[in-house]
Structure formats: C-alpha cells, structure tokens
Design an enzyme around this catalytic site. Structure first.
Site, PDB file in Angstrom:
ATOM      1  N   ARG A  39      47.092  40.976  33.469  1.00 30.27           N
ATOM      2  CA  ARG A  39      47.126  39.554  33.827  1.00 30.27           C
ATOM      3  C   ARG A  39      46.874  38.721  32.586  1.00 30.27           C
ATOM      4  NH1 ARG A  39      43.117  39.596  38.177  1.00 30.27           N
ATOM      5  NH2 ARG A  39      43.922  41.708  38.400  1.00 30.27           N
ATOM      6  N   TYR A  85      46.350  43.945  62.027  1.00 31.53           N
ATOM      7  CA  TYR A  85      45.141  44.756  61.872  1.00 31.53           C
ATOM      8  C   TYR A  85      44.873  45.431  63.203  1.00 31.53           C
ATOM      9  CZ  TYR A  85      40.737  45.712  59.380  1.00 31.53           C
ATOM     10  OH  TYR A  85      39.703  46.307  58.697  1.00 31.53           O
ATOM     11  N   SER A 129      38.171  43.773  43.000  1.00 29.26           N
ATOM     12  CA  SER A 129      37.999  43.339  44.394  1.00 29.26           C
ATOM     13  C   SER A 129      36.513  43.335  44.739  1.00 29.26           C
ATOM     14  CB  SER A 129      38.724  44.301  45.334  1.00 29.26           C
ATOM     15  OG  SER A 129      38.082  45.575  45.311  1.00 29.26           O
ATOM     16  N   GLY A 130      36.180  42.812  45.907  1.00 25.82           N
ATOM     17  CA  GLY A 130      34.783  42.810  46.362  1.00 25.82           C
ATOM     18  C   GLY A 130      34.226  44.215  46.435  1.00 25.82           C
ATOM     19  N   TYR A 158      41.241  53.176  51.357  1.00 22.07           N
ATOM     20  CA  TYR A 158      40.580  52.236  52.268  1.00 22.07           C
ATOM     21  C   TYR A 158      41.337  50.926  52.383  1.00 22.07           C
ATOM     22  CZ  TYR A 158      38.668  49.861  48.125  1.00 22.07           C
ATOM     23  OH  TYR A 158      38.528  49.167  46.944  1.00 22.07           O
ATOM     24  N   GLY A 159      42.508  50.847  51.730  1.00 18.29           N
ATOM     25  CA  GLY A 159      43.330  49.643  51.819  1.00 18.29           C
ATOM     26  C   GLY A 159      44.693  49.934  51.225  1.00 18.29           C
ATOM     27  N   GLY A 160      45.621  49.001  51.412  1.00 23.12           N
ATOM     28  CA  GLY A 160      46.979  49.204  50.913  1.00 23.12           C
ATOM     29  C   GLY A 160      47.607  47.909  50.451  1.00 23.12           C
ATOM     30  N   TRP A 186      37.530  53.669  56.958  1.00 24.03           N
ATOM     31  CA  TRP A 186      37.529  52.345  57.586  1.00 24.03           C
ATOM     32  C   TRP A 186      36.108  52.063  58.043  1.00 24.03           C
ATOM     33  CZ3 TRP A 186      39.670  50.910  63.055  1.00 24.03           C
ATOM     34  CH2 TRP A 186      39.787  49.502  63.162  1.00 24.03           C
TER      35      TRP A 186
END
Length: 320
Positions: free
Chosen positions: A163, A39, A139-140, A230-232, A256
C-alpha cells in the site's frame, strides 16, 4: 439503505433482565455481512445491528445476582444488537468485564482478541520461541495475535498487502510487537529464507484472506503444520498443492468464534479463564485496542462507509 436510526421504547425490566446503557460499539466485517445477509447468523427483522460493544448496567431485575448497577458488560454471544444507546437484555446474554480497563479495549474485547486467543491456544501447542504466520496482519484479529503471541514469547511473521503508506503500517505493527512484517509479494521472494535463519518455520498459519495469499503462506509452514481459516476477505477458495498434503502432511482447519461459544456454553470456566487472561494482558499494557476512529451514533452512515473502504487499518467505533 437498509439501516436507519430509530427511537424505540425501552422495554419493561423483567425479573431476570438487565437494563444497559451502551457506551461504545465497533463496526466489524461480520456485522456488515450480517446486514447483507451473507452470514450464517441472521437476526429476525427488524433487528438492531452490532455484535460487539460494552455497556454499563443501570438497573437489574430482582432475580439477577451476578450483575449490579455500575458494572460493565459485553455480549456473551453474537446477535445482541449493540448499535443502540440503551437496551434491556436477559442476564445470560451478558458477561461482566472489569471497569478498570480502557473503554475501547472493553468495546473490542469479545470478538477479535477472543478469536486470536483461541486460535493461538487450540490448534498447535506453541512454546516460547515457536513462530506463527498470519495474513491481514493489520486487521483487529491480526493486531491481537501479534500482542498475545508477543506476551507468550511466540514469534510472528505478519503478512500485509502492499500500500502507499506501507512503512507507516510496518512501523505500527512492529511497535505492537511484530517480529517480521512482509507483503504478499515478499512471500514469494528468496529473501524469506533470511527470516528463517533467526526463527523457526511456523507451525501455525492464520488465514482470513484465502486465495493466493493462503497458498503462499503454506509454502513456509513446517511439516505437519496447521492452517486455520477464520475469514475469507479475498472471497476466493483456499488452494492447497497436493504435494503439501502428501509430503508435508499439512492440516487445514477452520475457526468461528460464535461456534466456539456455542460449544462452550456449559463450560463457563473456559470462558472466564479466557476473559481473565485477556483482561490481565490489557491491564499490563500488553494488549491494546486496535487502531480506532471514534464516531457518534448520529454519524453512523459515514462510519459504515469508512469501515468498507479498502486498506483501512482503523476500526470505526460508535460512541453511544
């Protein structure tokens, strides 16, 4: 293992310091990435893990004016080290939050709901009736996006991985206010057209997966729409067909939360405005904490392992 439970002396309280008794702190993916060293924020070692949580003020230094014993506080920034029972922090590293909101809401307030709030506000000017599409909707951040959008009259199309307990997950997200829940596979199916009979195509796509998932979401965006990454989680690049750029003029942006806080460090009004708006939603019951599993600090190893399992829709929260 890199992580150990240690007893430390609580340092002496300086004039501008605040002695905090931590109440609860979640384990987020970014916390794990920080420990793994993958990070962009690295705390000097030895460090205390955890970037988020809520604590109660026990005592304040004589120059501290904004906080008093009994107040609840959350980190003003990443890197505070919240996985501890007590800490002494400079006043400017803490934000006061109301103590009349549920403790789990306060403990999970500073990262995911803030990220969701900013992404819905800062990239496209969305009006009631508009729609957004997002992946990793369980996710949150995803759960916060659903609820904040719902409170503003914005429709959400929520993409999740297939799932075994899919119907249960769909039911949970619908209960939070999701308008549509689809699997990654369904994004490619002609049935997607049925969704857009009742709601407009999204102007905004929120991506924290990458790879194929993003490419598939992009196909449903309106012309000139924006994809915010915002994420990967898939650890794969974002792939965009050339035609989407040329003929639909899509925009690709990144977000971010840590950077937003840096950029707005001098602009306390926008921080306070966001926190107030989120606390209002919480008080009205329009924004709840994500699904949580409460774990004592002693059981931190089990909590860390659980937080890294696939398909976990529950956030591990350390009770301190």
């Amino acid at each position: 293992s890199l992580l150990r439970l240690k007893d430390l002396e609580v340092p002496k309280l300086g004039d501008s310091d605040v002695h905090v008794k931590m109440l609860a702190a979640p384990i987020n993916p970014a916390d794990i990435n920080m420990i793994q060293g993958t990070y962009p924020l690295l705390s000097p070692l030895p460090a205390v893990g955890g970037n988020e949580g809520v604590g109660e003020v026990l005592e304040v230094g004589r120059r501290v004016t904004a906080l008093k014993p009994g107040d609840w506080v959350i980190p003003a920034d990443a890197g505070l080290g919240t996985w501890r029972t007590r800490g002494v922090f400079p006043e400017e590293m803490l934000l006061k939050v109301p103590s009349d909101i549920p403790v789990l809401c306060a403990a999970t307030l500073s990262v995911n709901p803030c990220t969701a709030f900013r992404m819905l506000a800062d990239f496209e000017s969305l009006a009631p009736g508009d729609s957004v599409i997002q992946n990793a909707a369980n996710s949150g951040v995803g759960q916060a996006v659903i609820q904040i959008a719902r409170a503003s009259g914005i429709k959400t199309i929520n993409v999740v991985r297939d799932r075994p307990d899919l119907p249960k997950l769909v039911e949970r997200l619908m209960a939070l206010g999701a308008d549509h829940v689809v699997t990654e596979e369904m994004l490619r199916k002609p049935e997607m057209k049925d969704i857009f009979k009742s709601i407009p195509r999204p102007r905004l796509a929120l991506n924290c997966v990458g790879g194929k998932s993003t490419t598939e979401m992009l196909r449903h965006l309106q012309p000139k729409g924006t994809v915010v990454t915002y994420g990967g989680m898939a650890k794969q690049p974002v792939m965009v067909p050339v035609s989407a750029f040329i003929f639909r003029d899509v925009r690709l942006r990144g977000f971010w939360m840590t950077q937003w806080r840096k950029d707005h460090a001098q602009d306390q009004g926008s921080v306070a405005g966001m926190m107030d708006a989120l606390c209002q939603l919480i008080r009205r019951g329009q924004l709840t904490a994500p699904a949580c599993t409460e774990v004592s600090l002693q059981d931190y190893r089990a909590a860390l392992e659980a937080s890294m399992k696939p398909f976990v829709s529950s956030k591990q929260i350390l009770l301190l």
